[in-house]
Design a protein around this motif. Structure first.
Motif, short mmCIF file in Angstrom:
data_model
loop_
_atom_site.label_atom_id
_atom_site.label_comp_id
_atom_site.label_asym_id
_atom_site.label_seq_id
_atom_site.Cartn_x
_atom_site.Cartn_y
_atom_site.Cartn_z
N HIS A 1 0.83 -1.21 0.00
CA HIS A 1 0.00 0.00 0.00
C HIS A 1 0.86 1.25 0.00
N ALA A 2 1.90 1.24 0.83
CA ALA A 2 2.73 2.42 0.97
C ALA A 2 3.37 2.82 -0.36
N SER A 3 3.63 1.80 -1.20
CA SER A 3 4.30 2.09 -2.46
C SER A 3 3.38 2.70 -3.51
N VAL A 4 2.06 2.60 -3.31
CA VAL A 4 1.15 3.08 -4.35
C VAL A 4 0.17 4.13 -3.87
N ARG A 5 0.15 4.43 -2.59
CA ARG A 5 -0.92 5.28 -2.08
C ARG A 5 -0.89 6.69 -2.67
N HIS A 6 0.27 7.15 -3.13
CA HIS A 6 0.35 8.50 -3.66
C HIS A 6 0.33 8.53 -5.19
N ALA A 7 0.04 7.39 -5.80
CA ALA A 7 -0.05 7.38 -7.26
C ALA A 7 -1.16 8.32 -7.71
N PRO A 8 -0.96 9.06 -8.77
CA PRO A 8 -1.98 10.03 -9.20
C PRO A 8 -3.24 9.35 -9.70
N ALA A 9 -4.38 9.96 -9.40
CA ALA A 9 -5.65 9.46 -9.92
C ALA A 9 -5.73 9.76 -11.41
N GLN A 10 -6.43 8.93 -12.13
CA GLN A 10 -6.58 9.16 -13.58
C GLN A 10 -7.38 10.43 -13.83
N GLU A 11 -6.90 11.24 -14.75
CA GLU A 11 -7.62 12.44 -15.11
C GLU A 11 -8.84 12.06 -15.94
N LYS A 12 -9.96 12.63 -15.58
CA LYS A 12 -11.19 12.34 -16.31
C LYS A 12 -12.05 13.58 -16.28
N GLU A 13 -12.68 13.87 -17.38
CA GLU A 13 -13.40 15.13 -17.50
C GLU A 13 -14.58 15.22 -16.54
N THR A 14 -15.32 14.13 -16.39
CA THR A 14 -16.53 14.16 -15.57
C THR A 14 -16.29 13.47 -14.24
N VAL A 15 -16.48 14.22 -13.16
CA VAL A 15 -16.47 13.64 -11.82
C VAL A 15 -17.82 13.95 -11.20
N ARG A 16 -18.56 12.93 -10.86
CA ARG A 16 -19.93 13.13 -10.38
C ARG A 16 -19.97 13.21 -8.86
N SER A 17 -20.81 14.09 -8.37
CA SER A 17 -21.07 14.16 -6.94
C SER A 17 -22.12 13.10 -6.59
N CYS A 18 -21.76 12.21 -5.68
CA CYS A 18 -22.65 11.10 -5.32
C CYS A 18 -22.91 11.09 -3.81
N PRO A 19 -23.92 11.82 -3.37
CA PRO A 19 -24.24 11.80 -1.93
C PRO A 19 -24.90 10.50 -1.50
N PHE A 20 -25.45 9.74 -2.45
CA PHE A 20 -26.15 8.50 -2.15
C PHE A 20 -27.19 8.72 -1.04
N ASP A 21 -28.03 9.74 -1.24
CA ASP A 21 -29.02 10.08 -0.22
C ASP A 21 -30.45 9.82 -0.68
N PHE A 22 -30.61 9.14 -1.81
CA PHE A 22 -31.96 8.86 -2.31
C PHE A 22 -32.65 7.86 -1.39
#
Length: 416
Positions: free
Chosen positions: A8-29
């Motif tokens: 885990h320590a070796s990968v925890r700071h790997a950059p997240a993939q860039e993606k145009e759409t990031v959705r807000s998901c409150p999951f409150d339905f």
């Protein structure tokens, strides 16, 4: 767990993939038991998507299709253990899981604990628990009948039954049960204001089970905790921390799903008179119907414990980078039209395909056979004893939980 932490320590700071759409998901339905339209949209339009959640740092992937969920939950390139030490995106202000919990272990470490715990949930062991469950159901229905019509099914049956069953299996004194139930519910709250209460509830539960399991280690009885305290897999034995956390996990998971599904299934049956009529005429159809109800009913709002990608993985046409947080949705997997014909219809006669309500892979719920047995006993007995059972309120007047990760009726007035 040490090897997992190093990886885990070796990968925890790997950059997240860039993606145009990031959705807000409150999951409150939480509109009755209707399926969350946002989850349905993600399943059909962007089955592997980037999301932000109410709590935790950064973003996560959400995987929604049945086959992709199966990949994430069985592929060793995705690690549950690697979430340790991370403020991962989640639904609750305080993470529900504990460091020593089997829910945060990967094979082969989790395999050892599962093999020890599984000894208590074999078909033979669950069948030995059936008469006790039947006695509890009979007593609760006796009390409901004696109190008279109308009655609240939630207060009379769905709330007490799973708690009594798992507490009796664990050998927990009756006087302690309301306190334990309240603490478990506090941990499930999604309100930001409840973080301190959730932290305290988790610590107090852990303290309680640390003392209780130490006592059972010294003086074993016939209960499930004593069985776990003495269970061996070769030379392997649960250590003190593992035993305490396992008992705590069993208390929480042993009541949550069954409690809420009892209310949800009762509501669903009572609002579908044709299905209810069929089951009364042909009670042998009940087990298969319950299995389909478990697939169909969205009994929680969103997602649970995520995994971490340990290397770059291609999935659903996107690249999940090493170190990325990955959530799966068992709810959408159960509604995937590529796996289930007419997935949004309740059809007890559909071909038998395993659903994911109890999870999948190395973290499939060990207590699933117990939960299923409780549901079968409860509804077999209920339908036989109260052939005229019906709702004592309009469906739109039923009040539903909106403050935790679970979806269920707060009260279910019935008459007969």
């Amino acid at each position: 767990m040490e090897n997992t932490s190093v990886r885990h320590a070796s990968v925890r700071h790997a950059p997240a993939q860039e993606k145009e759409t990031v959705r807000s998901c409150p999951f409150d339905f939480a509109e009755q038991l209707e399926f969350d339209p946002q989850l349905k949209e993600l399943l059909t339009e962007e089955p592997v998507s980037r999301i932000r959640m109410a709590y935790g740092e950064g973003e996560a992937w959400l995987v929604t299709r049945y086959e992709d969920v199966r990949t994430v939950t069985t592929d060793r390139r995705f690690s549950r253990g690697a979430v340790l030490g991370r403020d991962f995106p989640r639904m609750t202000p305080e993470p529900i899981v504990q460091a020593e919990s089997i829910n945060l272990m990967d094979p082969p470490a989790s395999s050892r604990l599962r093999s020890l715990v599984a000894k208590s949930f074999t078909p033979r062991c669950v069948e030995q628990m059936r008469p006790g469950t039947q006695r509890v159901v009979d007593r609760l229905l006796d009390e409901m009948e004696a109190e008279g019509s109308p009655a609240d099914f939630v207060a009379r049956v769905s709330s007490p039954l799973p708690l009594i069953t798992i507490c009796e299996a664990l050998g927990i004194p009756e006087a302690d049960r309301p306190w334990l139930r309240a603490h478990a519910m506090t941990m499930m709250s999604v309100g930001a204001a409840g973080k301190e209460d959730a932290v305290r509830a988790k610590a107090e539960l852990r303290g309680y089970f640390t003392e209780l399991t130490a006592e059972r280690r010294r003086s074993p009885g016939q209960d499930l905790i004593s069985t776990l305290a003495t269970a061996r897999d070769g030379d392997e034995l649960l250590d003190d921390k593992e035993l305490a956390v396992m008992a705590m996990v069993l208390l929480i998971t042993g009541q949550d799903t069954t409690t809420y599904e009892l209310g949800n299934i009762a509501y669903t049956l009572l609002t579908r008179p044709d299905l209810l009529k069929t089951l009364r005429a042909e009670p042998e159809r009940l087990p298969r119907t319950i299995d389909e109800l478990l697939r169909y009913i969205p009994f929680r709002k969103g997602v649970g414990i995520p995994r971490i990608a340990m290397e770059d993985v291609e999935l659903g046409g996107v690249t999940i980078k090493a170190g990325d947080v990955v959530h799966v949705s068992y709810l959408t997997a159960n509604r995937d039209g590529a796996k289930f014909d007419r997935p949004d219809e309740l059809d007890p006669d559909r071909p038998s395909i395993p659903h994911m309500t109890f999870g999948w892979g190395a973290h499939h719920c060990l207590g699933a056979p117990l939960a299923t047995m409780e549901l079968e006993v409860a509804f077999t007995t209920l339908l036989a004893r109260f052939p005229g059972l019906r709702l004592d309120a309009a469906p739109e007047d039923i009040r539903w939980n909106t403050t935790s990760i679970w979806r269920y009726p707060l009260a279910l007035p019935v008459t007969w």
